[in-house]
Enzyme design. Structure first.
Site, PDB file in Angstrom:
ATOM      1  N   SER A 180       0.794  -1.217   0.000  1.00  0.00           N
ATOM      2  CA  SER A 180       0.000   0.000   0.000  1.00  0.00           C
ATOM      3  C   SER A 180       0.833   1.277   0.000  1.00  0.00           C
ATOM      4  CB  SER A 180      -0.956  -0.003   1.193  1.00  0.00           C
ATOM      5  OG  SER A 180      -0.253  -0.208   2.389  1.00  0.00           O
ATOM      6  N   HIS A 208      -5.105  -3.155  -3.117  1.00  0.00           N
ATOM      7  CA  HIS A 208      -4.694  -2.224  -4.173  1.00  0.00           C
ATOM      8  C   HIS A 208      -4.516  -2.884  -5.543  1.00  0.00           C
ATOM      9  CE1 HIS A 208      -4.199   1.053  -1.341  1.00  0.00           C
ATOM     10  NE2 HIS A 208      -3.714   0.156  -0.516  1.00  0.00           N
ATOM     11  N   LYS A 239     -11.629   1.034  -2.407  1.00  0.00           N
ATOM     12  CA  LYS A 239     -10.583   1.666  -3.212  1.00  0.00           C
ATOM     13  C   LYS A 239     -11.032   1.729  -4.677  1.00  0.00           C
ATOM     14  CE  LYS A 239      -7.492   1.232   0.476  1.00  0.00           C
ATOM     15  NZ  LYS A 239      -6.785   0.353   1.385  1.00  0.00           N
TER      16      LYS A 239
HETATM   17  C1  LIG Z   1      -6.895   0.132   2.788  1.00  0.00           C
HETATM   18  C2  LIG Z   1      -6.337  -1.182   3.115  1.00  0.00           C
HETATM   19  C3  LIG Z   1      -7.025  -2.060   3.952  1.00  0.00           C
HETATM   20  C4  LIG Z   1      -8.270  -1.662   4.688  1.00  0.00           C
HETATM   21  O1  LIG Z   1      -9.345  -1.509   3.833  1.00  0.00           O
HETATM   22  P1  LIG Z   1     -10.559  -0.536   4.252  1.00  0.00           P
HETATM   23  O2  LIG Z   1     -11.656  -1.008   3.372  1.00  0.00           O
HETATM   24  O3  LIG Z   1     -10.110   0.851   3.961  1.00  0.00           O
HETATM   25  O4  LIG Z   1     -10.820  -0.762   5.696  1.00  0.00           O
HETATM   26  C5  LIG Z   1      -6.492  -3.321   4.143  1.00  0.00           C
HETATM   27  N1  LIG Z   1      -5.341  -3.693   3.550  1.00  0.00           N
HETATM   28  C6  LIG Z   1      -4.644  -2.861   2.753  1.00  0.00           C
HETATM   29  C7  LIG Z   1      -3.383  -3.328   2.119  1.00  0.00           C
HETATM   30  C8  LIG Z   1      -5.119  -1.578   2.524  1.00  0.00           C
HETATM   31  O5  LIG Z   1      -4.409  -0.733   1.775  1.00  0.00           O
END
Ligand SMILES: *Cc1c(COP(=O)(O)O)cnc(C)c1O
Length: 389
Positions: A180, A208, A239
């Site tokens: 991330s 991602h 995302k």
């Molecule tokens: C954003 C993210 C999460 C958490 O997801 P949310 O839906 O925002 O709670 C988990 N793992 C990774 C690698 C992330 O980037």
């Protein structure tokens, strides 16, 4: 002495270390240019990679679901909060992910902190990449399993740790697919081979990669041609999908056990109808729009090349996440402030989100950026660079 005095002391200590965080107010939709605290700036800090949160089809689905079903789920999914929209969404997710089944959670954070304690407990071992997301780290803590951290993407180190630890009942390897804060991709094929060889489970966090990599955006597992294997896939709807919610995709037996044991699934209210309908509509657009992914990668390449040419330290990311490393938290926030004054919003990322001395600007591009916006961002970086020398 006030029993709450320590709160101010803690905040002052964070300030001193350059680690204090402040909230900013976004006053517009997350498009290429946003209104931030009253000023228009180019947004290089959104995970709305494909622009689906403002897609007309997605918005229409959310509005329609709200009119018909109201604003809230009104109960946990095991009591009265499990609507037909969940069934549709989970069927579509499983199809996209090439798995038997899928289960939606309130967030990606909830998915990771819920599944890991189901897969591993005090008798088990978790092997975790050094740069895994905080929600994975917290899931490991909640599980009470023994945790060993392997060096970032180092398959040989992972192998060594596995060969040294045979006394555990079950072993679980867990990794981000696209990291991330770095944008690099885990060597999933090699990790999967090691997992198979040592009879360990493999959980991949595709937060991602989903919507971005693989055929139809189905994610990193497809990118490596590993669909149809027993890799457990976690992902998020917050995302590239532009909504909210996390999911686990895997075997029917796994999903059945999660419904019965995952505490972050059982003890929380279902997602609102609008969110589920939006995610469903976005999934349709995501799978049928390869041109969005093309634009995303075009913008990423353009920005990466330009910043490298300007002399910035850009980590070798293969994706839409572009880390510009500055080092200290103070240098990084100061650079972010200067860029903001130039009309470019580039979020500063500091420990504990990244290791000490690797504070960075974490830039992300979106398919919905215009070429003019990308050029405007590059011009901002060009203006600012000499001042930091
Ligand atoms: C954003 C993210 C999460 C958490 O997801 P949310 O839906 O925002 O709670 C988990 N793992 C990774 C690698 C992330 O980037």
């Amino acid at each position: 002495m006030d029993s709450h005095d320590w709160l101010d002391t803690e905040c002052a200590a964070l300030e001193q270390a350059g680690l204090r965080r402040h909230l900013r107010t976004v006053m517009s939709a997350p498009t290429g240019t946003i209104n931030l605290d009253g000023r228009d700036v180019v947004l290089l800090g959104s995970n709305n990679y494909l622009g689906l949160s403002t897609h007309p089809q997605v918005i229409a689905a959310a509005v329609e679901a709200t009119r018909t079903f109201g604003t809230g789920a009104s109960g946990s999914r095991l009591i009265s909060g499990n609507s037909e929209r969940y069934t549709t969404l989970e069927t579509n997710l499983a199809k996209t992910k090439h798995t038997e089944a899928a289960l939606v959670f309130s967030s990606g954070y909830a998915a990771n902190t819920s599944i890991i304690p189901v897969l591993a407990d005090g008798d088990d071992l978790i092997l975790s990449d050094a740069l895994n997301h905080a929600s994975i780290i917290d899931g490991c803590r909640l599980s009470r399993a023994t945790k060993k951290v392997y060096r970032h993407c180092d398959v040989e180190h992972l192998k060594t740790l596995l060969s040294e630890s045979t006394a555990f009942r079950r072993r679980l390897i867990v990794t981000d697919s696209v990291f991330s804060m770095d944008g690099d991709i885990a060597p999933l094929r090699d990790i999967y081979e090691v997992a198979t060889h040592y009879n360990a489970m493999l959980l991949v966090d595709d937060a991602h990669g989903f919507g971005v990599l693989g055929k139809d955006g189905s994610g990193t597992v497809t990118h490596f041609g590993l669909e149809g294997t027993d890799i457990i896939q976690m992902g998020t709807l917050s995302k590239a999908v532009g909504a909210l919610g996390g999911y686990i995709a895997g075997s029917r037996a796994l999903i059945e056990l999660l419904i019965n044991k995952a505490r972050g699934f059982i003890f929380t209210t279902g997602l609102p109808p609008a969110t589920l309908a939006a995610a469903n509509a976005a999934l349709d657009v995501m799978c049928s729009s390869p041109e969005l992914r093309q634009r995303l990668f075009l913008h990423a390449k353009c920005l990466k090349t330009a910043l490298t040419d300007l002399g910035y330290t850009v980590l070798p990311s293969e994706t839409q996440i572009i880390p510009v490393v500055l080092g200290s938290p103070q240098q990084t926030t100061s650079m972010a402030d200067t860029l903001l004054a130039e009309g470019v919003f580039a979020p500063a990322i500091r420990p504990p989100a990244v290791p000490p001395d690797t504070s960075r600007l974490r830039l992300t591009v979106m398919a919905t950026h215009t070429e003019a916006e990308i050029q405007q961002a590059i011009a901002g970086f060009a203006t600012v660079f000499p001042k930091t020398r």
